[in-house]
Scaffold this motif. Sequence first.
Motif, PDB file in Angstrom:
ATOM      1  N   THR A 150       1.003  -1.063  -0.181  1.00 46.14           N
ATOM      2  CA  THR A 150       0.152   0.047  -0.015  1.00 46.14           C
ATOM      3  C   THR A 150       0.868   1.245  -0.005  1.00 46.14           C
ATOM      4  N   ARG A 151       0.527   2.295  -0.750  1.00 48.11           N
ATOM      5  CA  ARG A 151       1.051   3.367  -0.936  1.00 48.11           C
ATOM      6  C   ARG A 151       0.235   4.596  -0.371  1.00 48.11           C
ATOM      7  N   THR A 152       0.997   5.176   0.614  1.00 47.91           N
ATOM      8  CA  THR A 152       0.291   6.519   1.269  1.00 47.91           C
ATOM      9  C   THR A 152       1.052   7.649   0.923  1.00 47.91           C
ATOM     10  N   PRO A 153       0.952   8.549  -0.166  1.00 42.69           N
ATOM     11  CA  PRO A 153       1.539   9.416  -0.364  1.00 42.69           C
ATOM     12  C   PRO A 153       1.416  10.767   0.146  1.00 42.69           C
ATOM     13  N   GLN A 154       0.334  10.824   0.795  1.00 42.83           N
ATOM     14  CA  GLN A 154      -0.257  11.933   1.891  1.00 42.83           C
ATOM     15  C   GLN A 154      -1.321  11.444   2.633  1.00 42.83           C
ATOM     16  N   PRO A 155      -1.902  12.361   3.762  1.00 37.77           N
ATOM     17  CA  PRO A 155      -2.936  12.091   4.680  1.00 37.77           C
ATOM     18  C   PRO A 155      -4.242  11.493   3.784  1.00 37.77           C
ATOM     19  N   GLU A 156      -4.882  10.493   4.097  1.00 35.40           N
ATOM     20  CA  GLU A 156      -6.118  10.281   3.612  1.00 35.40           C
ATOM     21  C   GLU A 156      -6.073   9.778   2.134  1.00 35.40           C
ATOM     22  N   HIS A 157      -4.935   9.406   1.404  1.00 41.94           N
ATOM     23  CA  HIS A 157      -4.622   8.998   0.411  1.00 41.94           C
ATOM     24  C   HIS A 157      -4.044   7.469   0.428  1.00 41.94           C
ATOM     25  N   PHE A 158      -4.639   6.456  -0.055  1.00 43.67           N
ATOM     26  CA  PHE A 158      -4.357   5.235  -0.005  1.00 43.67           C
ATOM     27  C   PHE A 158      -4.596   4.447  -1.302  1.00 43.67           C
ATOM     28  N   GLU A 159      -3.365   3.936  -1.897  1.00 42.30           N
ATOM     29  CA  GLU A 159      -2.980   3.363  -3.210  1.00 42.30           C
ATOM     30  C   GLU A 159      -2.397   1.912  -3.210  1.00 42.30           C
ATOM     31  N   GLN A 160      -2.879   1.299  -4.271  1.00 38.96           N
ATOM     32  CA  GLN A 160      -2.393  -0.058  -4.242  1.00 38.96           C
ATOM     33  C   GLN A 160      -2.110  -0.597  -5.857  1.00 38.96           C
ATOM     34  N   ALA A 168     -13.347  -8.698  -3.185  1.00 39.67           N
ATOM     35  CA  ALA A 168     -12.456  -7.710  -2.920  1.00 39.67           C
ATOM     36  C   ALA A 168     -13.112  -6.478  -2.390  1.00 39.67           C
ATOM     37  N   THR A 169     -12.069  -5.667  -1.844  1.00 42.27           N
ATOM     38  CA  THR A 169     -12.639  -4.324  -1.462  1.00 42.27           C
ATOM     39  C   THR A 169     -13.055  -3.703  -2.588  1.00 42.27           C
ATOM     40  N   CYS A 170     -13.964  -2.414  -2.174  1.00 42.68           N
ATOM     41  CA  CYS A 170     -14.588  -1.798  -3.309  1.00 42.68           C
ATOM     42  C   CYS A 170     -13.639  -0.569  -3.569  1.00 42.68           C
ATOM     43  N   SER A 171     -12.466  -1.073  -4.129  1.00 40.21           N
ATOM     44  CA  SER A 171     -11.472   0.210  -4.677  1.00 40.21           C
ATOM     45  C   SER A 171     -11.495   0.183  -6.222  1.00 40.21           C
ATOM     46  N   LEU A 172     -11.183   1.248  -6.527  1.00 39.69           N
ATOM     47  CA  LEU A 172     -11.253   1.818  -7.928  1.00 39.69           C
ATOM     48  C   LEU A 172      -9.951   1.407  -8.629  1.00 39.69           C
ATOM     49  N   VAL A 173     -10.116   0.675  -9.760  1.00 35.60           N
ATOM     50  CA  VAL A 173      -9.041   0.335 -10.784  1.00 35.60           C
ATOM     51  C   VAL A 173      -8.914   1.084 -12.038  1.00 35.60           C
ATOM     52  N   VAL A 174      -7.850   1.797 -12.191  1.00 37.24           N
ATOM     53  CA  VAL A 174      -7.629   2.605 -13.420  1.00 37.24           C
ATOM     54  C   VAL A 174      -6.498   1.871 -14.576  1.00 37.24           C
ATOM     55  N   LEU A 175      -7.129   1.387 -15.958  1.00 32.00           N
ATOM     56  CA  LEU A 175      -6.404   0.953 -16.751  1.00 32.00           C
ATOM     57  C   LEU A 175      -6.471   1.697 -18.130  1.00 32.00           C
ATOM     58  N   GLY A 176      -5.346   1.700 -18.527  1.00 30.51           N
ATOM     59  CA  GLY A 176      -5.148   2.329 -19.996  1.00 30.51           C
ATOM     60  C   GLY A 176      -5.155   1.404 -21.230  1.00 30.51           C
ATOM     61  N   ASP A 177      -4.565   1.879 -22.204  1.00 30.09           N
ATOM     62  CA  ASP A 177      -4.529   1.191 -23.459  1.00 30.09           C
ATOM     63  C   ASP A 177      -3.918  -0.099 -23.069  1.00 30.09           C
ATOM     64  N   GLY A 178      -4.195  -1.410 -23.803  1.00 31.53           N
ATOM     65  CA  GLY A 178      -3.878  -2.511 -23.439  1.00 31.53           C
ATOM     66  C   GLY A 178      -3.784  -3.176 -22.174  1.00 31.53           C
ATOM     67  N   PHE A 222       0.951   2.114  -9.105  1.00 33.10           N
ATOM     68  CA  PHE A 222      -0.044   2.307  -8.138  1.00 33.10           C
ATOM     69  C   PHE A 222      -1.372   2.801  -8.758  1.00 33.10           C
ATOM     70  N   ASN A 223      -2.181   2.035  -9.110  1.00 36.74           N
ATOM     71  CA  ASN A 223      -3.315   2.371 -10.262  1.00 36.74           C
ATOM     72  C   ASN A 223      -4.652   1.927  -9.602  1.00 36.74           C
ATOM     73  N   VAL A 224      -4.704   2.035  -8.051  1.00 31.28           N
ATOM     74  CA  VAL A 224      -5.856   1.546  -7.551  1.00 31.28           C
ATOM     75  C   VAL A 224      -6.059   2.520  -6.448  1.00 31.28           C
ATOM     76  N   ILE A 225      -7.181   3.387  -6.452  1.00 37.99           N
ATOM     77  CA  ILE A 225      -7.621   4.210  -5.248  1.00 37.99           C
ATOM     78  C   ILE A 225      -8.384   3.367  -4.465  1.00 37.99           C
ATOM     79  N   MET A 226      -7.669   3.161  -3.153  1.00 37.15           N
ATOM     80  CA  MET A 226      -8.407   1.991  -2.299  1.00 37.15           C
ATOM     81  C   MET A 226      -9.790   2.448  -1.682  1.00 37.15           C
ATOM     82  N   TRP A 227     -10.490   1.355  -1.218  1.00 36.50           N
ATOM     83  CA  TRP A 227     -11.860   1.826  -0.490  1.00 36.50           C
ATOM     84  C   TRP A 227     -11.655   2.927   0.514  1.00 36.50           C
ATOM     85  N   CYS A 228     -10.718   2.714   1.427  1.00 37.05           N
ATOM     86  CA  CYS A 228     -10.640   3.703   2.318  1.00 37.05           C
ATOM     87  C   CYS A 228     -10.119   5.184   2.274  1.00 37.05           C
ATOM     88  N   ASP A 229      -9.757   5.354   1.039  1.00 37.80           N
ATOM     89  CA  ASP A 229      -9.221   6.673   0.602  1.00 37.80           C
ATOM     90  C   ASP A 229     -10.426   7.738   0.568  1.00 37.80           C
TER      91      ASP A 229
END
Length: 608
Positions: free
Chosen positions: A63-73, A105-115, A139-146
């Motif tokens: 898990t990446r936490t670049p700043q408060p209340e931001h959680f990414e996977q 799985a957790t209700c986290s948002l997955v972001v995908l580009g071309d291919g 880290f292209n997933v905004i976690m549920w707890c974000d």
Amino acid sequence: PAKHSPPPEAVPSAAMATTLPCKRAAPSSSVFIGVDVGTGSARAAAFDLAGHLLGEASSELKTRTPQPEHFEQSSEDIWLACCKAVRGALAAAGTTEVAGVAFDATCSLVVLGDGDAPLAVGANLPDSEGISSSEAEVFNVIMWCDHRATAEAEAINATGHRLLKNVGGAVSPEMEMPKLSWLKCCRPFTFRATRRFFDLPDYLTYRAAGGCAAAGEGAGLRSACTVVCKWNFDAAAHDWDAAFLAEIGLADLGSQRIGAAEDVREVGARVPGGVCAAAATDLGITSAAALGIGMIDAHAGGLGCLGGEPPPPHATGAMPLEMRLVLIAGTSTCHMACSQESVFVPGVWGPYASAMVPGFFLNEGGQSSAGAGIDFLLETHAAFPGLRRAADEQGRKPTAILNSRISSLASERGPSHPAFLTTGLFVGPDLNGCRSPLADPHLRGSIVGLGPPRPAEQANTIDALAVLYLAAVQALAYSTRSIVDAINAARKEAAVELIGAIFACGGLAHNEAYVAAHADALGMPVFLPEEPSATMPLGGAMLAAAAAGAYPSVLAAMRGMGGLGSVVIPQSDPSLRRFHDARYEIFLRMQRHQQEYQALERAALAAV
């Protein structure tokens, strides 16, 4: 009395877990895999057709936490962890032949580009035309707890759109439309470059299927559980509401990115083609395996909890599903209740049609911080280093030591019940906002009743921490009671069966102080499954069994594979009931008062 397996923590009260008889069928040869992706790990478990656990394994997530209340996977890290967990579970079960697989799985948002390339979502990262990443891991997933999208959630709520009624009147920043709005506003190039947005359970199904969609646009099949509960999909119309998307500024999402109405399927529905060859190799599966439409992790826990039938004297005949509240108790908690009638509850999400059990409406409450809140209180206390050392020396959890100490303190100090140790000390448990029933993401935790001043060596003891911990556990129980009261008030008005029993699972279901506090504070029995730690993968295995045709429906799979392990009955002491009733009223007032304090402060700051 005998306790369920694995061994629970010591219980600091007279309430004890009573083991219930198992009435499930004998083991069978068919194997079904449930894969559960939680906040910190991916778990997989193998079950037979009767729901007997054959093997399980887990793998940690980054898990990446670049700043408060931001959680990414990372979606790639999550997939690799799933594969490792499935291989481990199959090794433990002694087979590589599987009849069916399903993911939750957790209700986290997955972001995908071309291919299907992952696109980074970090607010502190570059966002420009033709964006790509040189990072080995994106880290292209905004976690549920974000909670980065709190302002966007408030803007959506300000529209007053009719769909908001299905989420208790207000979306949460934990839902996907606010997160998508944040991406469009704060990372516009990333938003435009995205080819597919997924809820995490749907991404895992898409990955396991090798890409599959009914509409032919390649957006991937979607679970009714995810899109109805977290994406504001109109279940009644079985379609996206174009006017709603336009009003919140997301008219350009398009079904090719979020799935067409034809792509939305009920949980447990069979995915055409099953597990694809590449995914089977990754997962270590050597047989053709059915693939079931998955669901959110808490909802899978609901399926795993609800299947068992309480025996007499706890129930006479089958206990209706409407009477059961599922309590998924872990880092956060979810409170879920089914009904055959549509019931709107202010501040509680739903009613969601067929989002958990097909054919039933679902109301869902929750606490954004439960186990995480307890951990915060413990780890920030001056006595925690000593508690941690003692736990390491004894090979026990810190909370197990505190539970034992509470029992000892009650004997030493003489109250008639250990709960009375918290007299005069009150905890507000909403460290990360109140999800239900106030739907207020701005609420924060509090402690009332500190003092009188004492020497530091007395105030910083494990005993002092044990009492504070017990007060926090009680506060979580009062929070659950407020959710149950809101649901029952709406049900009473709608002439629907009231909730009368709690079915609990998750990490906190191992903590008997927590379970006993819920039984006593709510005045309801708390039923625990045979395998509390594997309840969510069991829910996934039920979906897999239904998809494979081993059961005619998800409900039939629940009844065939579910099982109860023990029950905690509320104590009948009238003084204890009065104590909890009084503290519950204090809890409600503390929440209202904090809202008043924050409103006063906001008004003052607005005038500056």
